[in-house]
Design a protein around this motif. Sequence first.
Motif, PDB file in Angstrom:
ATOM      1  N   ARG A 343       0.838  -1.204   0.082  1.00  0.00           N
ATOM      2  CA  ARG A 343       0.040   0.014  -0.204  1.00  0.00           C
ATOM      3  C   ARG A 343       0.938   1.333   0.159  1.00  0.00           C
ATOM      4  NH1 ARG A 343       0.348   2.140   5.064  1.00  0.00           N
ATOM      5  NH2 ARG A 343       0.758   0.813   6.628  1.00  0.00           N
ATOM      6  N   ASP A 344       0.220   2.296   0.149  1.00  0.00           N
ATOM      7  CA  ASP A 344       1.217   3.483   0.494  1.00  0.00           C
ATOM      8  C   ASP A 344       1.727   3.387   1.863  1.00  0.00           C
ATOM      9  OD1 ASP A 344       0.207   4.477  -2.115  1.00  0.00           O
ATOM     10  OD2 ASP A 344      -1.337   5.762  -1.261  1.00  0.00           O
ATOM     11  N   TYR A 345       3.089   3.901   1.892  1.00  0.00           N
ATOM     12  CA  TYR A 345       3.981   3.920   3.179  1.00  0.00           C
ATOM     13  C   TYR A 345       4.705   5.225   3.162  1.00  0.00           C
ATOM     14  CZ  TYR A 345       3.214  -1.044   3.144  1.00  0.00           C
ATOM     15  OH  TYR A 345       2.670  -2.271   3.299  1.00  0.00           O
ATOM     16  N   VAL A 346       4.543   5.728   4.410  1.00  0.00           N
ATOM     17  CA  VAL A 346       5.344   7.219   4.699  1.00  0.00           C
ATOM     18  C   VAL A 346       6.611   6.793   5.153  1.00  0.00           C
ATOM     19  CG1 VAL A 346       5.230   9.307   5.895  1.00  0.00           C
ATOM     20  CG2 VAL A 346       3.098   8.206   5.398  1.00  0.00           C
ATOM     21  N   VAL A 347       7.389   7.265   4.414  1.00  0.00           N
ATOM     22  CA  VAL A 347       9.042   7.094   4.878  1.00  0.00           C
ATOM     23  C   VAL A 347       9.703   8.253   4.876  1.00  0.00           C
ATOM     24  CG1 VAL A 347       8.890   4.984   3.108  1.00  0.00           C
ATOM     25  CG2 VAL A 347       9.722   7.248   2.225  1.00  0.00           C
ATOM     26  N   THR A 348      10.832   8.144   5.505  1.00  0.00           N
ATOM     27  CA  THR A 348      12.090   9.142   5.513  1.00  0.00           C
ATOM     28  C   THR A 348      13.063   8.913   5.056  1.00  0.00           C
ATOM     29  OG1 THR A 348      12.752   8.421   7.730  1.00  0.00           O
ATOM     30  CG2 THR A 348      10.962  10.059   7.867  1.00  0.00           C
ATOM     31  N   ARG A 416       6.761  18.668   5.627  1.00  0.00           N
ATOM     32  CA  ARG A 416       8.285  18.709   6.260  1.00  0.00           C
ATOM     33  C   ARG A 416       8.039  17.704   7.435  1.00  0.00           C
ATOM     34  NH1 ARG A 416      12.287  21.788   4.510  1.00  0.00           N
ATOM     35  NH2 ARG A 416      11.877  23.347   3.161  1.00  0.00           N
ATOM     36  N   ILE A 417       9.389  17.395   8.079  1.00  0.00           N
ATOM     37  CA  ILE A 417       9.266  16.615   9.222  1.00  0.00           C
ATOM     38  C   ILE A 417       9.239  17.397  10.314  1.00  0.00           C
ATOM     39  CG2 ILE A 417      10.812  15.091  10.644  1.00  0.00           C
ATOM     40  CD1 ILE A 417      11.820  13.783   8.095  1.00  0.00           C
ATOM     41  N   ARG A 418       8.464  17.300  11.420  1.00  0.00           N
ATOM     42  CA  ARG A 418       8.269  18.006  12.587  1.00  0.00           C
ATOM     43  C   ARG A 418       7.160  19.189  12.410  1.00  0.00           C
ATOM     44  NH1 ARG A 418      13.289  16.003  12.905  1.00  0.00           N
ATOM     45  NH2 ARG A 418      14.036  17.870  11.816  1.00  0.00           N
ATOM     46  N   ASP A 419       6.788  19.338  10.980  1.00  0.00           N
ATOM     47  CA  ASP A 419       5.836  20.240  10.594  1.00  0.00           C
ATOM     48  C   ASP A 419       4.591  19.641  11.170  1.00  0.00           C
ATOM     49  OD1 ASP A 419       4.781  22.859   9.465  1.00  0.00           O
ATOM     50  OD2 ASP A 419       3.644  21.313   8.398  1.00  0.00           O
ATOM     51  N   LEU A 420       3.711  20.366  11.835  1.00  0.00           N
ATOM     52  CA  LEU A 420       2.389  19.667  12.457  1.00  0.00           C
ATOM     53  C   LEU A 420       1.462  19.222  11.322  1.00  0.00           C
ATOM     54  CD1 LEU A 420       0.399  19.245  14.637  1.00  0.00           C
ATOM     55  CD2 LEU A 420      -0.635  21.629  14.451  1.00  0.00           C
ATOM     56  N   GLU A 421       1.086  20.085  10.163  1.00  0.00           N
ATOM     57  CA  GLU A 421       0.363  19.491   9.303  1.00  0.00           C
ATOM     58  C   GLU A 421       0.983  18.266   8.379  1.00  0.00           C
ATOM     59  OE1 GLU A 421      -2.606  20.674   8.936  1.00  0.00           O
ATOM     60  OE2 GLU A 421      -2.303  21.980  10.535  1.00  0.00           O
ATOM     61  N   GLY A 422       2.325  18.360   8.265  1.00  0.00           N
ATOM     62  CA  GLY A 422       2.854  17.201   7.605  1.00  0.00           C
ATOM     63  C   GLY A 422       2.707  16.124   8.287  1.00  0.00           C
ATOM     64  N   GLU A 423       3.038  16.189   9.742  1.00  0.00           N
ATOM     65  CA  GLU A 423       3.038  15.186  10.546  1.00  0.00           C
ATOM     66  C   GLU A 423       1.238  14.523  10.752  1.00  0.00           C
ATOM     67  OE1 GLU A 423       5.358  13.347  11.624  1.00  0.00           O
ATOM     68  OE2 GLU A 423       6.916  14.689  11.373  1.00  0.00           O
TER      69      GLU A 423
END
Length: 787
Positions: A343-348, A416-423
């Motif tokens: 499926r779709d996975y969120v990655v860094t 962005r990482i640690r951005d509220l809307e991104g998280e």
Amino acid sequence: MLQKREKVLFLRTFRGRTLRIVREHYLRPSVPCNSPLCPQPAACRNDGKLLTMDVTHYVIPDWKVVQDYLEILEFPELKGIIFMQTACQAVQHQRGWRQYNKLRSLLKDARRDCILFANEFQQHCYLLRERGESMEKWQTRSIYNAAVWYYHHCQDRMPIVMVTEDEEAIQQYGSETEGVFVISFKNYLDNFWPDLKAAHELWDSILQSRRERENESQESGGKEYPEHLPLEVLEAGIKSGRYIQGILNVNKHRAQMEAFVRLQGASSKDSDLVSDILIHGMKARNRSIHGDVVVVELLPKDEWKGRTAALCENDNEDKASGESSSEPMPTGRVVGILQKNWRDYVVTFPAKEEVQSQGKNAQKILVTPWDYRIPKIRISTQQAEALQDFRVVVRIDSWESTSVYPNGHFVRVLGRIRDLEGEIATILVENSISVVPFSEAQMCEMPVNTPENPWKVSPEEERERKDLRRTHLVFSIDPKGCEDVDDTLSVRTLNNGNLELGVHIADVTHFVAPNSYIDIEARTRATTYYLADRRYDMLPSILSADLCSLLGGVDRYAVSVMWELDKITYEIKKVWYGRTIIRSAYQLFYEAAQELLDGNVSIIEDIPEFKDLDEKSRQAKLEELVWAIGKLTDIARHIRAKRDRCGALELEGVEIHVQLDEKKNIHDLISKQPLEVHEMVAECMILANHWVAKKIWESFPHQALLRQHPPPHQEFFLELRECAKAKGFSIDTRSNKTLADSLGNAHDPSDPVVNRLLRSMATQAMSNALYVSTGSGAEAEFYHYVF
């Protein structure tokens, strides 16, 4: 007239029995076509979402295109898409439930110009599979045949483009029917959507991954992984009982070492296994990941491991220590995958130094999934440094036999990482939550309640419903600041001296018609999602926070259960179910209700309903409310005591309230303090659920859908028993009654936290609730283990 087709299958169960399964298939002369060009909309019953007229053609994707390129078909620019039932079923069977649910959500979204056509139920579209014909060829032939019928059904007024990846189909059908064009999906994008840059980039990414997958498949003889058995061997092994089918669940706390296979379907009914199957270590998973439907081969019993042993990376150290491990549980290894959970996975992305060390032209980058139960994914990109600080969505495409990591492709950037809307976007994607705004078509179905046009109880409903507005003291008790008040309570003394207890639930069904746009949307969302600083509603706010919220001082529709209780023993004499009209007198919060129960009447200064009353009215209403809360608490104590005598199990959980500052940063975490009014409300709701379930079961003895807490697996109690033993207590887990009694006796006078911790550990061992049909089992199986 319906035409019936019948297919008889003979299947062998794990215990050697032969089952005769008859599959009936009914064909109809008309099924909904959902086209505005339909010459007979009444016959087709086009009462759902229709395609728009603002298109130059309709496009019908072949089953393979739907499977591999659904992300491109999701682009809002693509319009007039007709998904055939044949293609949707191929996705369901070969791509797993997550991909299938994405397709369903796309079809249900009123803002997307796409529809489902049930071609396999239309008598002129349905085609029998010819002898020796492959499933893939039959699917493509069926979809083309349906496309031709659809074109003629619309009186040849709208050209149809069928897109496929089957070159033979393009050659065979490309010029067979005037007005129906069969071309490749790539040609379709190049000719009809040349300016849709994002779709072309996504196409290139998917195509590259697909080529790698096909090359690898050829090298491994058609199998994803050499150690996987062929499909026909797996199916035969499942039927004979040699192999077991189930869903792989990776332990989120020990993702590298421990996973379990939850038995699925016939595996759980016809096998002698009563527990999950332990998969110890990554190697035994054989390229399967969390959520895959897998086939497992049990190891010999002398190789079975207990959960304690499974946690030790070095089995020799465990044996050398001389410590007794936990009781062995069925242990196995994965020998095949029936359905992938890709499926779709969120990655860094990896650190910049790691990317730079691979060179400027690095093509393959290992990215780390947000869900650490999923292995790292290798993707092709030259933007690794640019995406360093972002959450990115990727999708798995293949898994090479020579690599420990699967291959995937880039889908989109979340933020962005640690951005509220991104998280927040990450949380939504990882949990497959759709939070798109409600569409105009859905909102048009909603009632109106404005100062200029206030909502009122209709005269028809007043005649049909029981009116409690002037006869019952109804009030709610909820957390402070609660907007959606789902339930209210009432209690009063009857003329014969007995008591009447009432539970009243908001009547949502009055406002949501079956199969309406909003009903379909609510089914897709399934629930309201609560986050620390926001919520995503299942229904529009006009319902969830207004007309279907039992607010104080306003008229509302409700569904009620009311019991007549003996005035002394509180035993139930009668029960009544029905639709009502209520007007909640008070909208209390838990702390205020507890203060009134404890005799602290000064709290009424914080209750809005008391502020504008004169002293005499205030005192009278206060006495009435205090009596009602006290009486409800007495009744709840009696109900709880009765459940305890029957073996009710009380567990411990910690509910945390997140306190945010003005910038929505976390200021504090506050644990919910247990109050007696919490238990009082809970007992009333449990009582209502019990009696409603009983009524449904009595009315529909073979079709009722009941919620059930099944017994937990005994091996999950190991840590509880060992921790209790360390404090000198013995925990008997043979049944919910013995467990409840054991936990009740496990009190350390010098440390009251011990009992709470033991109950919390027992909570972690519990099984998730299930929904069961009353026609699928005996009455003895319907009980709740927890309740």
